[in-house]
Design an enzyme around this catalytic site. Structure first.
Site, PDB file in Angstrom:
ATOM      1  CE  LYS A 148       4.106   2.147   0.527  1.00 38.16           C
ATOM      2  NZ  LYS A 148       5.160   2.216  -0.519  1.00 38.16           N
ATOM      3  N   GLY A 149      -1.538   2.597  -1.037  1.00 34.26           N
ATOM      4  CA  GLY A 149      -2.725   1.811  -1.377  1.00 34.26           C
ATOM      5  C   GLY A 149      -2.643   1.198  -2.764  1.00 34.26           C
ATOM      6  CB  THR A 151      -2.084   6.106  -5.757  1.00 33.71           C
ATOM      7  OG1 THR A 151      -0.804   6.299  -5.134  1.00 33.71           O
ATOM      8  CG2 THR A 151      -3.163   6.112  -4.675  1.00 33.71           C
ATOM      9  CB  SER A 237       2.794  -0.976   3.126  1.00 32.26           C
ATOM     10  OG  SER A 237       3.441  -0.585   1.945  1.00 32.26           O
TER      11      SER A 237
END
Length: 391
Positions: A148-149, A151, A237
């Site tokens: 959830k960054g 990617t 998120s």
């Protein structure tokens, strides 16, 4: 003078029909057909190349827009006497114990989003036409995190570059399938030509204790990319994704604390644990120098995708081909989109699962989480030499 032939003729009197005659010139129709065939061959080659959307698949065309040759040869795989590649020795990680009330998913387990066919490694028809070209290599660069960054966005943007070839689905080799061996892993990779980089992304690698040593055993020169995001926003998120699949899970506030009255944060919950970036980075720095790792800001990847992609291309030793002209901002989703995706001439936005509306979270809970993460964030800034501005 001279001897006469029978019949009273000199040898100089031999009829011209007995001498070799020049070849009859081809009729005009044959010349026209030959010229037409040559033009057809040239047109067909140019047509196939223009349909590719990338010169990566067409042999002999890599000089157009290709960057410096940054790919290096992967380590050779030893073979057993019978010719089969051996499996590397390893210890399996013990299975994660079930966590109550929304914590029953093992850390790093694949979400439905990760397994969905949202972005498969489906080459264009022209790439399939040239599929016999090149060879499969172990990846020279891996996006190792974080969940959830951002990617997926980074990988989709990178695949626009003609010198990047990447697996669409997450292999999960270094955390779940290590016992299948490097030969199995390499077979998952797309074919690449000389000068192209093979990549993959699996966000759960960053929080897997065994992953750093395993990747180092494959190649100590592997370049690692980590996409990080404000850990509080990332946790929300993460929770929102789980909530979309399991609407009956407890509230975010109840999962955050072991005991809300005391304010003790439950770090066993993976949504919280993943965001302690400094703790996970310590394991990686035991096997890789900091210079082999690039930390991408998930926030800036949304605000300025071309700027962050410029840093990534520099890190990978690629020519800066992906620029502002490749992006437009979708106000409805709140995310940047590609004007032209890899192997396509159509605009491409990330799937419908991106840009979900987050639930309202109690402000007191948010403040306690920010206080909890602050010392870890500061340590992470010091370790990476970069202030991400989350505080």
């Amino acid at each position: 003078m001279g001897q006469r032939l029978s019949g009273g003729r000199s040898c100089l009197d031999v009829p011209g029909r007995l001498l070799p005659q020049p070849p009859t010139p081809p009729p005009p129709v044959r010349r026209k057909l030959a010229l037409l065939f040559a033009m057809l061959c040239v047109w067909l080659y140019l047509f196939l190349y223009s349909c590719a959307g990338s010169c990566a698949a067409a042999p002999g065309l890599l000089l157009l827009g290709s960057g410096p040759r940054a790919a290096h040869a992967p380590p050779a795989l030893a073979t057993a006497p019978n010719g089969t590649p051996p499996r590397l020795p390893f210890q399996r990680a013990p299975p994660a114990t079930a966590l109550a009330a929304g914590r029953d998913k093992p850390e790093g387990a694949a979400s439905q989003e990760e397994l969905s066919p949202e972005a498969p490694d489906s080459p264009s028809p022209i790439s399939s036409f040239f599929s016999g070209s090149g060879s499969k290599q172990l990846p020279q660069a891996i996006i190792i995190g974080v969940k959830k960054g951002g990617t997926r966005a980074l990988l989709e943007f990178l695949r626009v570059h003609p010198d990047v070839r990447a697996v669409g689905a997450e292999p999960h080799f270094f955390d779940r399938s290590y016992d299948k061996g490097l030969a199995w892993y390499r077979d998952l990779m797309p074919r690449t030509l000389d000068g192209q980089i093979t990549m993959e992304k699996t966000p759960s690698y960053f929080v897997t204790r065994e992953a750093p040593a395993r990747i180092s055993a494959m190649s100590k020169d592997t370049k690692l990319i980590v996409v990080v995001r404000d850990p509080v926003t990332r946790a929300i998120s993460d929770y929102t994704q789980t909530l979309s699949k399991r609407p009956d899970i407890p509230t975010f506030e109840s999962l955050t604390f072991k005991n809300r009255s005391t304010g003790l944060i439950d770090t066993s919950w993976s949504a919280i644990q993943i965001g302690i970036y400094a703790k996970h980075l310590e394991h990686w720095l035991r096997h890789f120098p900091l210079g082999q790792m690039l930390f991408v800001s998930g926030e800036r990847l949304i605000r300025d995708p071309a700027g962050e992609l410029g840093r990534v291309q520099d890190f990978l030793g690629l020519k800066r081909i992906i620029t502002d002209k490749h992006f437009y901002f979708n106000k409805t989703k709140g995310f940047p989109c590609l004007k032209k995706a890899e192997g396509s001439s159509k605009p491409h936005c990330l799937g419908k699962t991106k840009g979900r509306v987050h639930p309202e979270i109690d402000r007191e809970v948010l403040q306690r989480l920010r206080d909890f993460y602050r010392p870890f964030n500061l340590k992470f800034y010091q370790m990476t030499g970069h202030d991400f501005g989350w505080d």
